[in-house]
Scaffold this active site. Sequence first.
Site, PDB file in Angstrom:
ATOM      1  N   LYS A 195      -1.498 -89.213 -58.399  1.00 66.32           N
ATOM      2  CA  LYS A 195      -1.556 -88.652 -59.977  1.00 66.32           C
ATOM      3  C   LYS A 195      -0.347 -88.179 -59.672  1.00 66.32           C
ATOM      4  CE  LYS A 195      -4.696 -84.845 -60.040  1.00 66.32           C
ATOM      5  NZ  LYS A 195      -5.809 -83.979 -59.673  1.00 66.32           N
ATOM      6  N   ARG A 205      -7.926 -79.017 -68.014  1.00 67.72           N
ATOM      7  CA  ARG A 205      -8.484 -77.646 -67.748  1.00 67.72           C
ATOM      8  C   ARG A 205      -8.958 -76.663 -67.835  1.00 67.72           C
ATOM      9  NH1 ARG A 205      -1.835 -78.252 -65.145  1.00 67.72           N
ATOM     10  NH2 ARG A 205      -2.180 -80.185 -63.309  1.00 67.72           N
ATOM     11  N   LYS A 248      -3.845 -92.111 -62.047  1.00 65.34           N
ATOM     12  CA  LYS A 248      -3.783 -90.891 -63.054  1.00 65.34           C
ATOM     13  C   LYS A 248      -2.178 -90.521 -63.491  1.00 65.34           C
ATOM     14  CE  LYS A 248      -6.025 -87.008 -63.693  1.00 65.34           C
ATOM     15  NZ  LYS A 248      -7.020 -85.876 -62.495  1.00 65.34           N
TER      16      LYS A 248
END
Length: 325
Positions: A195, A205, A248
Amino acid sequence: MAFPTTRLRRLRTSPALRSMVRETRLTPADFIYPLFVVHGRDVHEEIPSMPGVYHLSIDRLAEEAHSIAALKIPAVILFGLPASKDPIGSENFAADGIVQQAIRALKDAQPDLIVMTDVCMCEYTDHGHCGIVRDGRIVNDETLDILQKVVISHAAAGADVVAPSGMMDGMVKAIREALDGEGYQDVSILSYAVKYASSFYGPFRDAAQSPPQFGDRHSYQMDPANAREAMREAQLDVEEGADMLMVKPALAYLDIVRRVRETFDLPLTAYNVSGEYSMVKAAAARGWLDERKVVLEALIGIKRAGADLILTYHAKDAAKWLSEG
Ligand code: PBG
């Protein structure tokens, strides 16, 4: 034998021929669909930076589970917005926390739907970091104790798969030990093994109300410039007991998807993240891109790079388009 004997256009002359020689196929069975669950009643509120993605309350989940199953999408992954935040993120491991309630509601409504949970602290902590903070630093090993409590609470509520995303060292081992210690040997771990510290998480977010309140995530998430390090991350998670791996984000990291695929035989997921989604939605809303064609092209690209599964906010739309042929 080159031109004119060899003509690659021959196999492109009709839709039937093109279909017959197609190397990669996309199906709804490839998708994992993210859900953002919130407290309250009858909440179905669109996230401004992610058109088509909603905050859903528990009472709306049965209907959602049925529509996902009807589209033949096998799995969801849950992100929860707690009622309140504190330094250790207490609701994250509460028996009646928002995600624990959501797991039960989804399993009641649709027992065959695979329920995965994102295991991280940032949505639950007042400082917005993915670990315990001491003297302005994110401390690793104390965070593992919290993650152990979180996965046990998710498993107790009925989760099939837990997906640690906090990029703490040793998180997979700690989670496996905790699950096995409580008799949850059959709960799988999908590790966000690779990640990156990516700016493509911006819209998420907002959606998860989880931006860090100081600093950034560069002391735990990976430097986007590094590829060899991704192999070390994946290797360690395999050794610690991960059942599946994730890379990711997806689109700016397809070389990493390919490298992980070639090196490891575990099922591989790529996370087509919020910023990748919102860029397409914004351009499509202006008529600058054909949403359907661009989304299906991006998703087939992720699969062609080597992903078995794609975690994507486009899953429901893409499943619909694929079923229409
Ligand atoms: C951490 C987490 C994040 C995402 C998934 N899990 C945010 C982060 O690391 O800051 C981002 C997903 C997306 O952008 O779609 N709980």
